[in-house]
Motif scaffolding. Structure first.
Motif, short mmCIF file in Angstrom:
data_model
loop_
_atom_site.label_atom_id
_atom_site.label_comp_id
_atom_site.label_asym_id
_atom_site.label_seq_id
_atom_site.Cartn_x
_atom_site.Cartn_y
_atom_site.Cartn_z
N ASP A 92 0.83 -1.21 0.00
CA ASP A 92 0.00 0.00 0.00
C ASP A 92 0.86 1.26 0.00
N TYR A 93 1.93 1.22 0.77
CA TYR A 93 2.79 2.40 0.86
C TYR A 93 3.32 2.80 -0.51
N PHE A 94 3.77 1.82 -1.27
CA PHE A 94 4.36 2.14 -2.57
C PHE A 94 3.31 2.31 -3.67
N LEU A 95 2.12 1.76 -3.46
CA LEU A 95 1.04 2.08 -4.39
C LEU A 95 0.68 3.56 -4.31
N HIS A 96 0.80 4.12 -3.12
CA HIS A 96 0.50 5.53 -2.92
C HIS A 96 1.71 6.43 -3.18
N ASP A 97 2.88 5.83 -3.33
CA ASP A 97 4.09 6.62 -3.56
C ASP A 97 5.01 5.87 -4.52
N ASN A 98 4.57 5.78 -5.77
CA ASN A 98 5.38 5.03 -6.74
C ASN A 98 6.68 5.74 -7.09
N GLU A 99 6.74 7.06 -6.84
CA GLU A 99 8.00 7.77 -7.05
C GLU A 99 9.09 7.19 -6.16
N ASN B 101 9.13 -6.85 -3.63
CA ASN B 101 9.63 -5.87 -4.59
C ASN B 101 9.52 -6.36 -6.03
N GLY B 102 9.66 -7.67 -6.22
CA GLY B 102 9.51 -8.22 -7.56
C GLY B 102 8.10 -8.07 -8.08
N ILE B 103 7.11 -8.39 -7.25
CA ILE B 103 5.71 -8.26 -7.67
C ILE B 103 5.35 -6.80 -7.92
N ILE B 104 5.78 -5.92 -7.02
CA ILE B 104 5.49 -4.49 -7.21
C ILE B 104 6.13 -3.99 -8.50
N SER B 105 7.37 -4.39 -8.75
CA SER B 105 8.08 -3.95 -9.95
C SER B 105 7.37 -4.39 -11.22
N LEU B 106 6.80 -5.59 -11.19
CA LEU B 106 6.14 -6.13 -12.38
C LEU B 106 4.91 -5.33 -12.78
N PHE B 107 4.15 -4.85 -11.80
CA PHE B 107 2.83 -4.31 -12.11
C PHE B 107 2.60 -2.84 -11.74
N LEU B 108 3.53 -2.21 -11.03
CA LEU B 108 3.27 -0.86 -10.54
C LEU B 108 3.18 0.17 -11.65
N PHE B 109 3.89 -0.05 -12.75
CA PHE B 109 3.93 0.96 -13.80
C PHE B 109 3.35 0.46 -15.12
N MET B 110 2.53 -0.60 -15.05
CA MET B 110 1.95 -1.12 -16.28
C MET B 110 0.53 -1.60 -16.02
N ALA C 217 -6.65 1.34 -12.68
CA ALA C 217 -7.80 1.06 -11.82
C ALA C 217 -7.74 -0.34 -11.23
N LYS C 218 -7.07 -1.26 -11.93
CA LYS C 218 -6.99 -2.65 -11.47
C LYS C 218 -5.64 -2.99 -10.86
N ARG C 219 -4.73 -2.04 -10.89
CA ARG C 219 -3.34 -2.30 -10.49
C ARG C 219 -3.24 -2.73 -9.03
N ALA C 220 -3.89 -2.00 -8.14
CA ALA C 220 -3.78 -2.30 -6.71
C ALA C 220 -4.32 -3.69 -6.40
#
Length: 209
Positions: A99-106, A173-182, A186-189
């Motif tokens: 959740d933290y990185f979903l709200h702060d992908n920077e 980190n692997g899962i977040i990296s795969l989907f955070l920017f692609m 609306a369905k990413r989270a």
């Protein structure tokens, strides 16, 4: 507010403004493409003003990440002390981390740049050590939860905590990296949370066997 306090506040605000501008640039362009000149332009200050607060681009980068790491660590540091089974705590921690990185992908992209390109950054030994120290606070929380599970009998006593904590952190980190920017934003989270939960369910079953 007395003149000295006002001046101190103004300096603090200008420093924070520089860090915010740099943070955005590091996210948009990557570490290599950002220069002190571009940070100054983004912050609306002169290049000379930058050097009143920081010695180099590397120091700015380190301060951006250290400052954000400290804020993140405040949210998670007491997870292992909560009254709940270790498996539940581990799942809750991982969902909070996501959740933290979903709200702060920077911040996530800046953190991953550091993890993957450290040798190319020419950070000083002190800067590198401070970044590693603050980043490792996340991993220590996982370690604490694993130890709690071993102590309570929820997890197998033969678990190698160091290897297991690193595997879980890498999984997240692997899962977040795969989907955070692609994909569809609306369905990413939901997609990331579902994959983390399903992966951790398998992982936790292994810890209990």
């Amino acid at each position: 507010m007395c003149p000295q306090e006002k001046k101190k506040k103004e300096k603090e605000n200008k420093r924070n403004n520089i860090l915010r501008a740099a943070r955005k640039l590091f996210f948009d362009r990557g570490f290599k493409s950002v220069t002190v000149d571009s940070i100054a332009a983004k912050a609306g200050v002169s290049k000379g003003s930058i050097y009143l607060y920081f010695d180099s681009k590397e120091e700015i980068y380190a301060q951006v990440l250290v400052t954000d790491n400290i804020e993140h660590n405040k949210e998670i540091r007491n997870f292992a002390d909560k009254e709940a089974p270790a498996a539940e705590l581990l799942m809750a921690f991982c969902q909070t981390y996501v959740d933290y990185f979903l709200h702060d992908n920077e911040l996530f992209r800046i953190l991953m740049t550091f993890m993957l390109q450290t040798e190319q950054m020419n950070l000083t030994q002190e800067q590198n050590a401070e970044l590693i120290r603050t980043t490792n606070e996340n991993i220590k929380v996982i370690s604490g939860i694993l130890q709690k599970g071993i102590d309570s009998g929820d997890f197998l006593p033969a678990i190698d905590i160091r290897q297991t904590q690193n595997a879980i952190w890498g999984l997240l980190n692997g899962i977040i990296s795969l989907f955070l920017f692609m994909g569809n934003p609306a369905k990413r989270a939901d997609r990331i949370h579902t994959m983390v939960k399903e992966s951790l369910d398998v992982f936790i079953r292994g810890l209990k066997k």
